[in-house]
Motif scaffolding. Structure first.
Motif, PDB file in Angstrom:
ATOM      1  N   ILE A 196       0.938  -1.268   0.041  1.00 56.81           N
ATOM      2  CA  ILE A 196      -0.026  -0.056  -0.070  1.00 56.81           C
ATOM      3  C   ILE A 196       0.816   1.143   0.095  1.00 56.81           C
ATOM      4  O   ILE A 196       2.040   1.333   0.961  1.00 56.81           O
ATOM      5  CB  ILE A 196      -0.952   0.110   1.179  1.00 56.81           C
ATOM      6  CG1 ILE A 196      -1.792  -1.500   1.083  1.00 56.81           C
ATOM      7  CG2 ILE A 196      -1.674   1.324   1.192  1.00 56.81           C
ATOM      8  CD1 ILE A 196      -2.712  -1.318   2.467  1.00 56.81           C
ATOM      9  N   ASN A 197       0.516   2.141  -0.924  1.00 58.95           N
ATOM     10  CA  ASN A 197       1.396   3.395  -1.179  1.00 58.95           C
ATOM     11  C   ASN A 197       0.596   4.464  -0.990  1.00 58.95           C
ATOM     12  O   ASN A 197      -0.210   4.811  -1.830  1.00 58.95           O
ATOM     13  CB  ASN A 197       2.158   3.357  -2.330  1.00 58.95           C
ATOM     14  CG  ASN A 197       3.505   4.317  -2.426  1.00 58.95           C
ATOM     15  OD1 ASN A 197       3.758   4.848  -3.575  1.00 58.95           O
ATOM     16  ND2 ASN A 197       4.116   4.381  -1.238  1.00 58.95           N
ATOM     17  N   TYR A 198       0.700   5.389   0.302  1.00 59.39           N
ATOM     18  CA  TYR A 198       0.022   6.505   0.333  1.00 59.39           C
ATOM     19  C   TYR A 198       0.702   7.658   0.053  1.00 59.39           C
ATOM     20  O   TYR A 198       1.770   7.797   0.677  1.00 59.39           O
ATOM     21  CB  TYR A 198      -0.587   6.627   1.825  1.00 59.39           C
ATOM     22  CG  TYR A 198      -1.541   7.819   1.883  1.00 59.39           C
ATOM     23  CD1 TYR A 198      -2.831   7.831   1.508  1.00 59.39           C
ATOM     24  CD2 TYR A 198      -1.231   8.872   2.591  1.00 59.39           C
ATOM     25  CE1 TYR A 198      -3.522   9.011   1.626  1.00 59.39           C
ATOM     26  CE2 TYR A 198      -1.802  10.150   2.861  1.00 59.39           C
ATOM     27  CZ  TYR A 198      -3.110  10.070   2.219  1.00 59.39           C
ATOM     28  OH  TYR A 198      -3.939  11.236   2.409  1.00 59.39           O
ATOM     29  N   LEU A 199       0.272   8.347  -0.830  1.00 60.81           N
ATOM     30  CA  LEU A 199       1.114   9.684  -1.494  1.00 60.81           C
ATOM     31  C   LEU A 199       0.391  10.726  -1.374  1.00 60.81           C
ATOM     32  O   LEU A 199      -0.687  10.832  -1.423  1.00 60.81           O
ATOM     33  CB  LEU A 199       1.652   9.202  -2.640  1.00 60.81           C
ATOM     34  CG  LEU A 199       2.857   8.317  -3.207  1.00 60.81           C
ATOM     35  CD1 LEU A 199       2.964   8.117  -4.292  1.00 60.81           C
ATOM     36  CD2 LEU A 199       3.891   8.549  -2.071  1.00 60.81           C
ATOM     37  N   ASP A 206       7.910   6.296  -2.082  1.00 61.43           N
ATOM     38  CA  ASP A 206       7.269   6.327  -3.186  1.00 61.43           C
ATOM     39  C   ASP A 206       7.431   5.156  -3.924  1.00 61.43           C
ATOM     40  O   ASP A 206       8.592   4.730  -4.380  1.00 61.43           O
ATOM     41  CB  ASP A 206       7.769   7.476  -4.038  1.00 61.43           C
ATOM     42  CG  ASP A 206       6.762   7.595  -5.393  1.00 61.43           C
ATOM     43  OD1 ASP A 206       5.997   6.593  -5.741  1.00 61.43           O
ATOM     44  OD2 ASP A 206       6.957   8.664  -5.803  1.00 61.43           O
ATOM     45  N   SER A 207       6.531   4.191  -4.003  1.00 61.58           N
ATOM     46  CA  SER A 207       6.621   3.012  -4.748  1.00 61.58           C
ATOM     47  C   SER A 207       7.317   2.929  -6.012  1.00 61.58           C
ATOM     48  O   SER A 207       7.926   1.737  -6.171  1.00 61.58           O
ATOM     49  CB  SER A 207       5.034   2.358  -4.766  1.00 61.58           C
ATOM     50  OG  SER A 207       5.139   1.203  -5.168  1.00 61.58           O
ATOM     51  N   LYS A 208       7.123   3.870  -6.696  1.00 67.73           N
ATOM     52  CA  LYS A 208       7.536   3.935  -8.172  1.00 67.73           C
ATOM     53  C   LYS A 208       9.114   3.886  -8.148  1.00 67.73           C
ATOM     54  O   LYS A 208       9.691   3.130  -9.140  1.00 67.73           O
ATOM     55  CB  LYS A 208       7.060   5.236  -8.960  1.00 67.73           C
ATOM     56  CG  LYS A 208       5.606   5.355  -8.937  1.00 67.73           C
ATOM     57  CD  LYS A 208       5.215   6.663  -9.844  1.00 67.73           C
ATOM     58  CE  LYS A 208       5.333   7.682  -9.131  1.00 67.73           C
ATOM     59  NZ  LYS A 208       4.207   7.808  -8.152  1.00 67.73           N
ATOM     60  N   GLY A 258       0.129   5.593 -10.039  1.00 70.74           N
ATOM     61  CA  GLY A 258       0.699   4.306  -9.246  1.00 70.74           C
ATOM     62  C   GLY A 258       1.708   3.707 -10.164  1.00 70.74           C
ATOM     63  O   GLY A 258       2.371   2.725  -9.522  1.00 70.74           O
ATOM     64  N   THR A 259       2.125   4.272 -11.223  1.00 70.23           N
ATOM     65  CA  THR A 259       3.343   3.614 -11.784  1.00 70.23           C
ATOM     66  C   THR A 259       4.027   4.739 -12.680  1.00 70.23           C
ATOM     67  O   THR A 259       3.229   5.542 -13.226  1.00 70.23           O
ATOM     68  CB  THR A 259       2.794   2.448 -12.794  1.00 70.23           C
ATOM     69  OG1 THR A 259       3.941   1.903 -13.339  1.00 70.23           O
ATOM     70  CG2 THR A 259       1.911   2.891 -13.744  1.00 70.23           C
ATOM     71  N   ALA A 260       5.178   4.607 -13.177  1.00 76.63           N
ATOM     72  CA  ALA A 260       5.900   5.504 -13.896  1.00 76.63           C
ATOM     73  C   ALA A 260       6.036   4.979 -15.350  1.00 76.63           C
ATOM     74  O   ALA A 260       6.572   5.533 -16.240  1.00 76.63           O
ATOM     75  CB  ALA A 260       7.268   5.906 -13.424  1.00 76.63           C
TER      76      ALA A 260
END
Length: 313
Positions: free
Chosen positions: A73-76, A124-126, A226-228
């Motif tokens: 889970i990535n909260y930004l 940051d998940s990316k 959610g992705t780069a």
């Protein structure tokens, strides 16, 4: 590609309708069901998703699986854009994001033997996807801390040839080196890949290129996607290639729901995820101005290319 896109589009629409409270209610309000999708053009029957809705609705209402199936889970937050978003990922989502990132890096001609410094917040998940992709490619990776003195020490002691960063951090590195009497152009950095959170095209690109004498590659990395890996630049720098096996792209009129099907017509980028499991995006209006480019890229890739108002050539 068209056949694959349609099959994946049907599955994505059905999955969102069956599993997500938000999409089920949204489709019902619009009077559509997954059975209304008989061809790719029928996607126009389904409602758009806006940033306002993403911010307003409970993040859990977009989730399609119980938390026991979620591995990240990535909260930004992006205070500049007024965005607060929780992204959810299954194991397959992460694998797919890393696969897309590998394509982005290979298009920039990063291969085994490269030494890559990653300058970004690993919360940051990316940026995690970037590191996993580089390691999968057997590329030497050096995560850079938030300490600018350590940045300089690492650059002085290791021959980093590629920097993966954000526009702001790249400029900050230039300034910090200048403050101690050093010039970033004297280092062997030949490529800078910028993860741009608010724009497809890096607004600081010209400044960074002039100061570093490096080639700058842009990746569109807004917090809500959610992705780069949605779009990427190849070494030809002729527009941005779309990962069409993972995203279905439309171009809409900014002031209406009209979709432009012809090439070379500037409009708003609208995306639908084709493979996302935990939190699909259906017809998300990105607020980005793009146009479809006609003809194939000289790099040999024949997937859809997009140009921004600032695309060169």
């Amino acid at each position: 590609m068209e056949i694959s896109q349609f099959e994946r589009l049907k599955k994505s629409i059905q999955w969102a309708y069956d599993k997500s409270k938000f999409y089920r209610q949204s489709f019902q309000r619009a009077g559509v069901t997954p059975e209304d999708l008989q061809n790719v053009n029928d996607i126009k029957k389904f409602p758009f998703l806006t940033l306002t809705e993403l911010n307003r609705e409970d993040s859990m209402d977009f989730l399609t699986l119980p938390l026991s199936n979620i591995v990240r889970i990535n909260y930004l937050e992006d205070s500049d854009a007024g965005i607060n978003v929780a992204n959810f990922y299954t194991k397959d989502d992460i694998v797919k994001n890393v696969e897309m990132m590998i394509r982005c890096l290979q298009a920039a001609k990063i291969y085994r033997g490269s030494i890559v410094g990653v300058q970004g917040d690993l919360s940051d998940s990316k940026f995690l996807d970037v590191i996993y992709a580089l390691e999968s490619m057997n590329v030497t990776v050096m995560p850079l801390s938030n300490n600018y003195r350590q940045w300089i020490n690492i650059l002085d002691n290791f021959a980093i040839d590629t920097l993966i960063s954000t526009p702001k951090l790249a400029v900050q590195l230039i300034i910090q080196l200048q403050a101690v009497g050093k010039n970033i152009a004297d280092y062997p950095i030949k490529k800078i890949i910028c993860l741009n959170t608010n724009n497809i095209q890096n607004p600081l690109q010209n400044h960074i290129e002039e100061r570093t004498t490096s080639a700058v590659y842009n990746l569109f990395a807004p917090v809500e996607i959610g992705t780069a890996g949605l779009i990427y630049q190849c070494s030809q720098h002729s527009g941005h290639h779309v990962q069409e096996d993972n995203f279905f792209v439309e171009i809409a009129d900014f002031a209406s729901d009209k979709i432009f099907d012809e090439d070379e017509h500037m409009g708003e980028l609208v995306i639908t995820t084709l493979t996302a499991q935990a939190r699909p995006l259906i017809r998300y209006r990105t607020r980005q101005a793009v146009r479809r480019m006609s003809g194939d890229c000289t790099c040999g890739r024949n997937v859809l290319r997009l140009a921004t108002p600032f695309t060169r050539g």
